[in-house]
Each structure stands twice: as structure tokens, then as C-alpha cells.
Design an enzyme around this catalytic site. Structure first.
Site, PDB file in Angstrom:
ATOM      1  CE  LYS A 201      -2.884   2.409   2.029  1.00  0.00           C
ATOM      2  NZ  LYS A 201      -4.341   2.081   4.735  1.00  0.00           N
ATOM      3  CD  GLU A 207      10.143  -5.168   6.576  1.00  0.00           C
ATOM      4  OE1 GLU A 207       9.851  -4.678   5.901  1.00  0.00           O
ATOM      5  OE2 GLU A 207      10.003  -5.525   7.859  1.00  0.00           O
ATOM      6  N   GLY A 260      -4.579  -2.749   5.188  1.00  0.00           N
ATOM      7  CA  GLY A 260      -3.823  -3.288   5.135  1.00  0.00           C
ATOM      8  C   GLY A 260      -4.973  -4.602   5.393  1.00  0.00           C
ATOM      9  NE  ARG A 261      -5.305  -3.610  11.588  1.00  0.00           N
ATOM     10  CZ  ARG A 261      -4.418  -2.992  11.835  1.00  0.00           C
ATOM     11  NH1 ARG A 261      -3.969  -2.503  10.486  1.00  0.00           N
ATOM     12  NH2 ARG A 261      -5.374  -1.569  12.443  1.00  0.00           N
ATOM     13  CD  GLU A 346      -0.821  -4.339  12.078  1.00  0.00           C
ATOM     14  OE1 GLU A 346       0.719  -4.430  11.813  1.00  0.00           O
ATOM     15  OE2 GLU A 346      -1.698  -4.479  10.640  1.00  0.00           O
ATOM     16  CG  HIS A 377      -0.240 -35.788  17.557  1.00  0.00           C
ATOM     17  ND1 HIS A 377      -0.220 -36.433  18.333  1.00  0.00           N
ATOM     18  CD2 HIS A 377      -1.749 -35.545  17.173  1.00  0.00           C
ATOM     19  CE1 HIS A 377      -0.769 -37.605  17.303  1.00  0.00           C
ATOM     20  NE2 HIS A 377      -1.866 -36.500  17.438  1.00  0.00           N
ATOM     21  CE  LYS A 505       6.736  -0.777   9.342  1.00  0.00           C
ATOM     22  NZ  LYS A 505       5.434  -0.043   8.581  1.00  0.00           N
TER      23      LYS A 505
HETATM   24  O1  F6P Z   1       3.632  -2.544   9.267  1.00  0.00           O
HETATM   25  C1  F6P Z   1       3.022  -3.041   9.872  1.00  0.00           C
HETATM   26  C2  F6P Z   1       2.340  -2.651   8.501  1.00  0.00           C
HETATM   27  O2  F6P Z   1       1.450  -1.092   8.069  1.00  0.00           O
HETATM   28  C3  F6P Z   1       0.368  -3.506   8.094  1.00  0.00           C
HETATM   29  O3  F6P Z   1      -0.013  -2.777   8.803  1.00  0.00           O
HETATM   30  C4  F6P Z   1       0.639  -3.709   6.629  1.00  0.00           C
HETATM   31  O4  F6P Z   1      -0.018  -4.592   6.388  1.00  0.00           O
HETATM   32  C5  F6P Z   1       2.088  -4.224   6.708  1.00  0.00           C
HETATM   33  O5  F6P Z   1       2.780  -3.447   6.972  1.00  0.00           O
HETATM   34  C6  F6P Z   1       2.575  -4.240   5.355  1.00  0.00           C
HETATM   35  O6  F6P Z   1       2.535  -2.012   4.611  1.00  0.00           O
HETATM   36  P1  F6P Z   1       2.625  -2.494   2.904  1.00  0.00           P
HETATM   37  O7  F6P Z   1       1.154  -3.008   2.238  1.00  0.00           O
HETATM   38  O8  F6P Z   1       2.383  -0.823   2.890  1.00  0.00           O
HETATM   39  O9  F6P Z   1       3.764  -2.584   2.234  1.00  0.00           O
END
Ligand code: F6P
Length: 542
Positions: A201, A207, A260-261, A346, A377, A505
């Protein structure tokens, strides 16, 4: 528009605490004899999902007190504010628009939503039919989703869950900053037939951007001249995606009002839509829409998200439980606990009210779990005899999606057996009798019996459905979204922001300047400095 009070200050909460005191030593199994129709009374089926909440430590009088915690109009008001586009995300002063994407019946479709869905549908059709091809003119065989958090967990869960709805496209999901994740995925793939979907987003997540850069290098090394064919971006930040050389026509908007979630219904669902096809993706949306209608129209005592939220409140705020397990008896739903972990923790791992005051009561629990058969298990010993009270949601498809129905039936029997064992437990005397009956010596049986004792009275819900299909899955995921939202409204917190993830971050950026640019940073603490020095010695020695 939101409250600046704590729900636990309401007089109704004091009455509820008295109910908890009355019920704390009450045996759940005895509640069934006191309320002969309890199994039916406390089961509600809606939108393809059945919630059986009869195995909980609460009776009619307790439920009456629990429902008094909310005003009768609250559930309709809360649902209307979310689904009607009010600024429910009060810290960011915006609505939460995820439900708009599954609003199939609305005559006046939101223009941005329509545009996104039309573009998405074209992309899906073109790629599944092989009209849109890779950089050497070959049709795609594989799709790699590069994203993390909500840009990863939901799409992965949906793709895994609907294994029998898949087409020829193999979808892969890479989220980790550890290079081993992408490396392992690319091992068996061919650059010319691999489509990368960069789902971010913000288009700022380190990452994801590093994985995207490595994927880009892999393609270029194989002869791609640009990203025109093999890259798609899903983002609010199309400028940054274009700066990364993904052409504008390959960018799908992820609106800023979608969190996002909660984003699986939107362009963020592209990878799974590619994997299961547009028709099945639409069925997923229809199932979620059915749950939206139910949430909006059902009265509180027949409303699945409201009941689940109130039960969470009952245990979290009256019994002071710390944990909540999600246990699907389904291999295909194995990623559901991780998805719900982000959704709940979150969203509701917070304590600031709209007024800026801090909430005195507890909010979200630790959400955890794994698929039931493997869990049996691993951690079930803890559930049965451990000292922590952990309410459980068992998720139970009654029929298999394919294959041996006999084998699936055994899984159903395990789920029912575990829910019953957790509820009834076994006393020391019963354990002793059991051991003697097995032929063990009397003295040994007496010594061993306390170790076989199980306290019982461990509450669980069983959330069942006929079998897993796109519509049921949509309904199930929307159920948890609304339950999470409703809990947030009860507590007065905002489920649609995530300020708590920012500080880590920022500090990581500072630490990277100390690690890579040798900058002094006096603000860092000695413990951090010590490990940076150790890291330097280790890596410089290589
Ligand atoms: O760090 C948390 C977060 O902002 C989540 O809320 C989100 O789903 C994820 O990182 C990924 O964010 P993006 O879609 O902006 O890469």
C-alpha cells in the site's frame, strides 16, 4: 463520533462482574441440564456459517447482563457507521472502505471501486487466458506475490484455502527480508513465465522493496529489458511504483482508506484472484457481503459478530484471560490463525481513546493457534491441564472439499472430542477409577490419578460450515473483521490505525546508519551498541 469513556466504568459492567463471580465455579456441562434446549438456543446459523456458543461459562442470566453492556442501538449504529462510510478511523480522520469492495448489490457503485475492480478483472482474465504474456512472449505459469502483513497474509490464506478452485497458475508468496525466502521460491521458476505482483500500500516497506529489487535483478539477468510485462504493482503510492520502473498501466490502486489487514477484498487480492479466477473471487466477495448484511440487520442477540465480540469481552474483561486460540480443523485453513493474529492484534492491541486518555481496561488478547490435528500433538496438553484459561474458536468444515470423506469425518470427531474433553474434564476420582479399570495396581493408580486429572470448564465455540468454498470463506473472514471492529467500538479504540509499528521502523533506520555508515549515534543504549560491535567484528572478519 467515538466515545471517550471506558466501558468498564459503566454501572452495567459492575453488574456483569457480579455475574462472573456467580458463574466462576459453575460447571459448563451442568448448564446443559439447567437449560435443556441450550445446544439449540446457543447456536445461530447465518450467511453460510454456524456459531455454536453453548460451551461457554455463561447462562441466560449472565447473557442478559452481557447484552446490557451495549445499548440496544449500539450494534446497528456501529455497523451503519462502518458500512455507511463514516470516519470510523478517527485518528486518520477517514472511513474504512474495505466493505465497499464487496458491496455487489449497490446500484450506485463507488466510482473508484468500480474502476479498480474493472481493471482487476481485465488483468485476471488476460493473464489466466494467456493473452498477457511475459517478456519473451510466453504465457505465465507462476505468480509471485511480494508483500508483507496485510499485503501477504490474506492473499496467501485465500489461495491456500481454495485449493480445489485453482487454475493452472501457481501462486507463491514471499514476505521475508531474509533472502532465503525469495531464493527458495525462485529456485524452480523460469523468469520468462513468472509474473511478480508487488503488493505494498505504501510502497515504502523495506522488506517488500528489497525483495522487489532482487526479483527485478533476476528478470534483468535473464534478458528482460524492462518491467512492462512481468511486474504489476498494487499500491496507493503509484508514483513510487513508477519510480521503480513499473509502468502506470501495470499499477492497480489500493486506496488509502483501505487498511492492509482488511484489504483482501480489494486490489490487494489480485494474486489470489489470479490463482482462483475472477468468478471464484467474486463468490468470495458475495459471501463477505452476506455477512455485512447480517451484521447490519440482525438484532444483537442474533448477530454473530456481536455475540463473538461480547464473549471476547466477557472473558477478557471479566475473567481477565490473556489469550485466545483459533484452531481450524482444516489443512487448507492452516494460515487462518496468522491472518487473524494480524487482524486482531494490529487492530485492537491499543489503549488510547479518542479523547487522548488511556483506557484502564484490557483490550485485545494474544491470538494464536494452528490447525487442530497438528495442535493436538503439540500444545493441547497446555489447553487441557495448563494453568492458563484460553477460550478457543474451533473452525470446523463438516464435509471435505475433496477426497476421502471418511478421513475427514475422523477429523470432525477429533474436533468434537476435544471441545467436549476441554469442557467436561476428568476428576481425580474418575482418573483413579479409570486406571484401576485398566488393571493398574491400586497404589500406583492412586499416585498417578492427580496427573490424569483435567480441570475441565475450558470454554470454546465451534464455528462450522458445510464445506469450504469461496462464499463461506468470504463470510468467515468478514465475520472476524466485524467482530474485531465491534470489540474496538466497545473499548473505544481505533481498529484501523497501527501507530505502534512505526517506532521500531524508525529506530531500525537509525541503527542502519550506525551499522553501514559508521555514524556515531549517542542516542543508542549500551546493549544495542554492544551487539552492533559484535556484528561488525563478525561480518568484517568474513
Ligand atoms: O508494519 C505494519 C504494516 O503497515 C501493516 O499494517 C501492513 O499490512 C504491512 O505493514 C505492509 O504494509 P504495505 O502494504 O504498505 O507494504
Amino acid at each position: 463520533m467515538t466515545s471517550n469513556w471506558s466501558i468498564t466504568n459503566k454501572p452495567e459492567f459492575q453488574a456483569l462482574l457480579q455475574e462472573k463471580d456467580r458463574l466462576k465455579n459453575q460447571s459448563i456441562i451442568k448448564l446443559f441440564s439447567e437449560q435443556p434446549n441450550r445446544a439449540n438456543d446457543l447456536t445461530i446459523a447465518q450467511a453460510g456459517i454456524e456459531l455454536d456458543y453453548s460451551r461457554h461459562a455463561i447462562d441466560r442470566q449472565g447473557f442478559d447482563a452481557l447484552f446490557k453492556i451495549i445499548d440496544r442501538s449500539d450494534s446497528h449504529r456501529f455497523a451503519n457507521e462502518l458500512l455507511g462510510g463514516s470516519n470510523v478511523n478517527f485518528t486518520e480522520k477517514q472511513p474504512a472502505l474495505h466493505s465497499l469492495f464487496r458491496n455487489r448489490s449497490s446500484e450506485k457503485k463507488h466510482i473508484v471501486v468500480s474502476e479498480i475492480q474493472q481493471k482487476m478483472a481485465h488483468i485476471v482474465e488476460d493473464i489466466v487466458n494467456g493473452n498477457k504474456k511475459g517478456f519473451t512472449g510466453k504465457a505465465f505459469t507462476d505468480v509471485v506475490n511480494l508483500g508483507i502483513g496485510g499485503s501477504y497474509l490474506g492473499p496467501k490464506l485465500v489461495f491456500e484455502s481454495l485449493s480445489n478452485y485453482r487454475n493452472h497458475l501457481h501462486c507463491h508468496f514471499v514476505s521475508n527480508l531474509d533472502p532465503e525466502d525469495l531464493k527458495a521460491t525462485l529456485l524452480t521458476l523460469q523468469p520468462e513465465t513468472t509474473l511478480f505482483v508487488v503488493c505494498s500500500k505504501s510502497f515504502k516497506t523495506e522488506e517488500t522493496l528489497i525483495n522487489a529489487q532482487n526479483a527485478k535483478n533476476w528478470l534483468m539477468k535473464a534478458g528482460a529489458k524492462d518491467l512492462e510485462n512481468n511486474f504489476i504493482a498494487i499500491t496507493e503510492n503509484t508514483k513510487a511504483a513508477q519510480g521503480f520502473s513499473i509502468p502506470a498501466e501495470n499499477c492497480l490502486l489500493l486506496p488509502k482508506e483501505v487498511v492492509g489487514r482488511y484489504s483482501i477484498w480489494t486490489s490487494a487480492g489480485l494474486t489470489c484472484a489470479l490463482g482462483i479466477g475472477w468468478k471464484s473471487f467474486n463468490e468470495l466477495l458475495s459471501g463477505a457481503e452476506a455477512m455485512d448484511s447480517h451484521f447490519k440487520s440482525a438484532s444483537p442477540n442474533e448477530n454473530l459478530p456481536v455475540i463473538m465480540s461480547l464473549l471476547e469481552f466477557w472473558y477478557r474483561n471479566c475473567w481477565n484471560t490473556q489469550v485466545h486460540a483459533i484452531i481450524p480443523y482444516s489443512h487448507n485453513l492452516r494460515s487462518l490463525p496468522s491472518h487473524l493474529q494480524q487482524l486482531v492484534m494490529e487492530s485492537n492491541g491499543k489503549n488510547a481513546l479518542a479523547s487522548g486518555e488511556f483506557l484502564e481496561s484490557d483490550t485485545a488478547s494474544v491470538v494464536w493457534g494452528t490447525d487442530g490435528i497438528n495442535g493436538q500433538h503439540s500444545f493441547y496438553q497446555f489447553l487441557h491441564q495448563g494453568t492458563v484459561l484460553c477460550p478457543i474458536d474451533f473452525i470446523l468444515p463438516l464435509s471435505p472439499i475433496s477426497g476421502d470423506s471418511n478421513q475427514h469425518s475422523k477429523m470432525v470427531s477429533h474436533c468434537l472430542a476435544q471441545a467436549r474433553a476441554l469442557m467436561i474434564g476428568r476428576s481425580t476420582d474418575e482418573s483413579y477409577n479409570y486406571l484401576v479399570k485398566k488393571g493398574l495396581p491400586e497404589k500406583y493408580s492412586r499416585d498417578l490419578a492427580p496427573h490424569l486429572r483435567m480441570p475441565g470448564n475450558r470454554p470454546s465455540s465451534i464455528i462450522s460450515f458445510e464445506s469450504l468454498n469461496p462464499s463461506v470463506l468470504g463470510s468467515l473472514l468478514a465475520l472476524y473483521e466485524h467482530k474485531t471492529y465491534f470489540s474496538a467500538r466497545l473499548w473505544g479504540i481505533n481498529p484501523f490505525d497501527q501507530w505502534g509499528v512505526e517506532l521500531g521502523k524508525t529506530i531500525s533506520e537509525n541503527i542502519q546508519t550506525v551499522m553501514f555508515e559508521n555514524e556515531d549515534c549517542n542516542e543508542l543504549d549500551p546493549a544495542t551498541h554492544r551487539l552492533i560491535s559484535k556484528w561488525k567484528k563478525t561480518t568484517l572478519a568474513d
